[in-house]
Design a protein around this motif. Structure first.
Motif, PDB file in Angstrom:
ATOM      1  N   LYS A  66       0.836  -1.205   0.000  1.00  0.00           N
ATOM      2  CA  LYS A  66       0.000   0.000   0.000  1.00  0.00           C
ATOM      3  C   LYS A  66       0.864   1.244   0.000  1.00  0.00           C
ATOM      4  N   LEU A  67       0.733   2.035  -1.041  1.00  0.00           N
ATOM      5  CA  LEU A  67       1.469   3.289  -1.115  1.00  0.00           C
ATOM      6  C   LEU A  67       0.491   4.433  -1.357  1.00  0.00           C
ATOM      7  N   ALA A  68       0.781   5.582  -0.772  1.00  0.00           N
ATOM      8  CA  ALA A  68      -0.038   6.771  -1.013  1.00  0.00           C
ATOM      9  C   ALA A  68       0.328   7.342  -2.383  1.00  0.00           C
ATOM     10  N   ALA A  69      -0.548   8.177  -2.929  1.00  0.00           N
ATOM     11  CA  ALA A  69      -0.290   8.768  -4.250  1.00  0.00           C
ATOM     12  C   ALA A  69       1.043   9.520  -4.257  1.00  0.00           C
ATOM     13  N   LYS A  70       1.309  10.238  -3.178  1.00  0.00           N
ATOM     14  CA  LYS A  70       2.571  10.990  -3.092  1.00  0.00           C
ATOM     15  C   LYS A  70       3.773  10.045  -3.116  1.00  0.00           C
ATOM     16  N   GLU A  71       3.622   8.887  -2.495  1.00  0.00           N
ATOM     17  CA  GLU A  71       4.725   7.927  -2.470  1.00  0.00           C
ATOM     18  C   GLU A  71       4.980   7.344  -3.863  1.00  0.00           C
ATOM     19  N   PHE A  72       3.926   7.152  -4.632  1.00  0.00           N
ATOM     20  CA  PHE A  72       4.123   6.729  -6.022  1.00  0.00           C
ATOM     21  C   PHE A  72       4.911   7.792  -6.782  1.00  0.00           C
ATOM     22  N   GLU A  73       4.550   9.049  -6.522  1.00  0.00           N
ATOM     23  CA  GLU A  73       5.242  10.153  -7.197  1.00  0.00           C
ATOM     24  C   GLU A  73       6.718  10.201  -6.833  1.00  0.00           C
ATOM     25  N   ILE A  74       6.989  10.068  -5.534  1.00  0.00           N
ATOM     26  CA  ILE A  74       8.380  10.122  -5.080  1.00  0.00           C
ATOM     27  C   ILE A  74       9.159   8.970  -5.715  1.00  0.00           C
TER      28      ILE A  74
END
Ligand code: CA
Length: 235
Positions: free
Chosen positions: A160-168
């Protein structure tokens, strides 16, 4: 078509003020004044981004955040919090907001962050039409990440990753092997300018959370800290 933003806020003045300003920026805006209404609008309105107040009637911002993460993981969530000490909770693993602002917040700063994210995000309704890139799905070490579908696995288990974590992670992947400066991350992913640059701790909190999710052991880390400068993505 414009990006869709859902404002979830029970304080009328803040809600109207935000709506007015976001509509002036040509976003499509809907509002909800309590947690239950917010959850209904996630299904009916399908927002690209949600401005989510933490303290809400009927269902708290934390509950709403969890529901959004489950239903529409690609939705970008910015929490509106009253106290700075709530932020570590908000960005924590199980809640998974992408960003936060502390009340009273600067409208200019909030707009800059919204813009920085939506500039890169495909509109929810047009995801299927966006041109595909080679880097949509990447695999390295024990990870497989689909940046387009916002899906990730670690050792074939869902991660589970947050949208921001996908971006990073996408930014790290695109700059793998290079030294990545904290300032560049803040500029490119958060929309800060050199005048509005916050403390680097903002980023360190995100990276710490991300490390907990993707690192296996400390002898072969994926994210290496370069002291005083930033990071290196070692894959
Ligand atoms: Ca409130």
């Amino acid at each position: 078509m414009s990006h869709k933003i859902l404002i979830v806020e029970d304080e009328e003045l803040i809600r109207f003020g935000l709506q007015e300003n976001l509509e002036m920026e040509n976003y499509t805006v809907e509002t909800a004044e309590d947690g239950e209404m917010a959850i209904e609008k996630i299904d009916s309105f399908k927002p690209d981004l949600v401005l989510l107040d933490l303290m809400l009637p009927k269902k708290s911002g934390i509950e709403v955040c969890r529901v959004i993460r489950k239903k529409r993981p690609q939705t970008y969530i910015i929490m509106l919090t009253a106290k700075t000490d709530e932020t570590s909770k908000v960005l924590g693993l199980e809640i998974g907001a992408d960003d936060y602002v502390t009340k009273p917040f600067s409208l200019m700063e909030l707009l800059a962050r919204i813009k920085a994210f939506l500039r890169r995000a495909p509109e929810a309704s047009s995801v299927a039409e966006t041109a595909s890139e080679d880097d949509d799905i990447v695999e390295f070490a024990d990870l497989r990440i689909d940046f387009k579908k916002f899906e990730a696995t670690k050792n074939n288990e869902p991660l589970k990753l947050a949208a921001k974590e996908f971006e990073i992670l996408k930014y790290f992947w695109q700059h793998r092997g290079e030294v990545i400066k904290r300032d560049d991350l803040l500029k490119n992913l958060w929309g800060y300018t050199s005048e509005t640059m916050p403390t680097t701790r903002t980023i360190d909190n995100y990276i710490a959370n991300l490390r907990k999710k993707i690192e296996v052991n400390s002898t072969t880390p994926k994210i290496i800290t370069i002291p005083t400068v930033g990071y290196k993505f070692n894959v």
